[in-house]
Design an enzyme around this catalytic site. Structure first.
Site, PDB file in Angstrom:
ATOM      1  CE  LYS A  44      -4.239  -2.075   1.584  1.00 48.00           C
ATOM      2  NZ  LYS A  44      -3.814  -3.502   1.634  1.00 48.00           N
TER       3      LYS A  44
HETATM    4  C1  LIG Z   1      -4.439  -4.552   1.085  1.00 42.50           C
HETATM    5  C2  LIG Z   1      -3.676  -5.814   0.974  1.00 42.50           C
HETATM    6  C3  LIG Z   1      -4.044  -6.840   0.062  1.00 42.50           C
HETATM    7  C4  LIG Z   1      -5.269  -6.751  -0.813  1.00 42.50           C
HETATM    8  O1  LIG Z   1      -5.179  -5.774  -1.817  1.00 42.50           O
HETATM    9  P1  LIG Z   1      -6.483  -5.229  -2.559  1.00 42.50           P
HETATM   10  O2  LIG Z   1      -6.029  -4.088  -3.364  1.00 42.50           O
HETATM   11  O3  LIG Z   1      -7.442  -4.825  -1.475  1.00 42.50           O
HETATM   12  O4  LIG Z   1      -7.026  -6.355  -3.375  1.00 42.50           O
HETATM   13  C5  LIG Z   1      -3.243  -7.970  -0.017  1.00 42.50           C
HETATM   14  N1  LIG Z   1      -2.162  -8.117   0.767  1.00 42.50           N
HETATM   15  C6  LIG Z   1      -1.784  -7.165   1.651  1.00 42.50           C
HETATM   16  C7  LIG Z   1      -0.594  -7.407   2.500  1.00 42.50           C
HETATM   17  C8  LIG Z   1      -2.521  -5.989   1.785  1.00 42.50           C
HETATM   18  O5  LIG Z   1      -2.145  -5.052   2.692  1.00 42.50           O
END
Ligand SMILES: *Cc1c(COP(=O)(O)O)cnc(C)c1O
Length: 485
Positions: free
Chosen positions: A128
């Protein structure tokens, strides 16, 4: 470039106008009016660019209301080896998103190979950061230009909140009020957020579950007078700026894993809110040679069910499993509507119909519609993974390749292995580092996961957070007390 709503009943807007908002006023999500198409010349030019300049080239197709030189400067300020320096030993931090081959496959084109695309080398050790860090710099720029402020209100169960806080800390004209469930995050995640001492960051630990925190955020946002007066904003998963920033690493990953632009790759994506893989879908629509997008879920397998059966049936929060890949414990994928809009030929009337059916019947079924066949043209395949699969995959990956992966990446690897073939390489998007989910790593390996330098004493740093009951008015009062209007 204008942005339009998937429901077709909101005015179209330029990028900077949707950057600070959430849903379109008609309840839809914003998408660009068309996807820029990359030529073979573009791919040839972009292959050798540093990540920040690649980001500029791609984003400038989507953002034409920020002067090019300013946008380039924002990209260069965001994507530095310093900010993305938490790499595993041997990886190249200057690549920002290095490719690590687990099995290099055959020949220079790595046929049959298996690699990790490292996306979690930023400040909070989760993918993120890739988008949120850019968002922090874009927010600061746009707010400054407009002489405005924003107060970001959010709820987090871990990764999103910390990524938002590390992106917004110290930024002018931005405050963050982040609600988290008291005592329910890992010690590491708590320490990451609560140890921030910046004046514009406020952590609020709510004595309840994540859903209670989420409900408070919704209640505050539905109070339109309060929202306007206190300039309440959001940086949640549906933010178009986040999706746009994520398109870039599909290109970077493709260049990192191939020798020439006539090759194809498969990309496997651990998925929850469908934000990450939606960016992959857009990269593919732009002409990046991705053969298949492999959508991996955990026990919360709504998306896997959809791609296998053509039926979309989101679950209630009571039916959502609490798993050891918690950032994928999502049963209503908030970005999914963006993909459906493309799937139905970008006809907003069809999207409105499907979401009306969803509301009245709890699901929709694309079988017996032309869209079921159309689905095949979008390159998606899918699979799901369980706690036992995660443990087995973490062990097997460690044993075969000497690499410790986190639980979400393990879900991606498990599903990728099921689709792996000798025709192309497969890249698994590494969405977090193992240290964030220590408990499961201990369960799998009987040892502590590796910690990047700089995180050794994280849990012993002084922490600061406000503990509150599950009470909308208490949260509102806290915001009032900390925002000058
Ligand atoms: C947010 C997240 C996901 C999922 O991603 P999306 O964009 O919501 O599909 C997968 N793995 C981790 C570690 C995350 O923080």
């Amino acid at each position: 470039m204008r942005y339009l709503s998937t429901r077709g009943q909101a005015p179209d807007l330029p990028f900077c106008d949707i950057l600070l908002g959430g849903l379109a006023p008609d309840g839809g999500l914003y998408l660009p009016e068309s996807y820029p198409q990359v030529s073979t010349d573009d791919l040839a030019r972009w292959r050798s660019l540093p990540y920040a300049d690649l980001a500029f080239e791609i984003l400038s197709h989507f953002i034409d209301d920020i002067p090019a030189e300013d946008l380039r400067a924002i990209c260069r300020k965001t994507y530095t080896a310093e900010v993305y320096g938490n790499t595993r030993a041997g990886s190249d931090a200057t690549a920002i998103t290095p490719v690590t081959w687990l099995d290099a496959g055959e020949g220079s084109d790595h046929k049959g190979g298996l690699a990790l695309l490292e996306l979690s080398n930023g400040p909070t050790l989760a993918f993120k950061d890739m988008a949120m860090q850019l968002l922090g710099n874009l927010f600061e720029y746009v707010l400054e230009q407009r002489g405005e402020q924003t107060n970001i209100l959010g709820a987090t169960s871990g990764d999103t909140g910390s990524a938002a806080e590390y992106a917004m800390r110290g930024k002018h004209n931005v405050r963050v009020f982040m609600l988290s469930p008291h005592g329910r995050m890992s010690a590491f995640q708590r320490a990451q957020m609560y140890s921030l001492q910046d004046e514009n960051i406020f952590n609020i630990a709510v004595k309840g579950m994540f859903d209670d925190a989420q409900d408070i955020v919704k209640a505050v946002s539905n109070d339109h007078a309060f929202k306007a007066k206190y300039k309440i904003g959001a940086v949640n998963s549906i933010n178009w700026g986040r999706v746009a920033a994520q398109i870039v690493y599909y290109f970077a990953g493709y260049f990192g894993a191939t020798a020439s632009n006539d090759q194809q790759v498969d990309m496997a994506v651990p998925s929850g809110n469908f934000g990450n893989i939606c960016a992959g879908h857009i990269a593919r629509m732009m002409g990046l040679p991705i053969r298949r997008l492999i959508c991996a879920t955990n026990e919360n397998d709504v998306l896997d069910e959809f791609f296998r059966t053509g039926v979309y049936r989101p679950r209630s929060s009571a039916e959502t499993h609490v798993t050891s890949s918690p950032s994928m414990d999502i049963s209503k994928a908030s970005n999914f509507e963006r993909f459906v809009f493309d799937l139905v030929g970008r006809d907003p009337a069809v999207v409105r119909d499907l979401w009306r059916t969803l509301e009245s019947e709890g699901s929709f079924d694309l079988n017996q519609t032309p869209y079921r066949d159309a689905l095949a043209g979008f390159g998606f395949v899918s699979g799901s993974s369980s706690h036992a699969d995660r443990l087995a995959t973490i062990r097997a990956t460690r044993a075969a390749y000497g690499v410790v992966v986190d639980t979400h990446t393990a879900d991606g690897l498990k599903v990728a292995e099921a689709y792996r073939d000798e025709a192309v390489p497969v890249l698994v998007l590494e969405t977090a580092q193992a240290v964030k989910f220590e408990e499961t790593i201990r369960e799998a390996l009987g040892e502590e996961p590796p910690r990047p330098d700089g995180f050794a004493h994280l849990e012993s740093l002084p922490q600061r957070c406000e503990v509150m009951p599950v009470d909308v008015n208490a949260v509102k009062a806290f915001i009032q007390a900390h925002v000058a209007v």
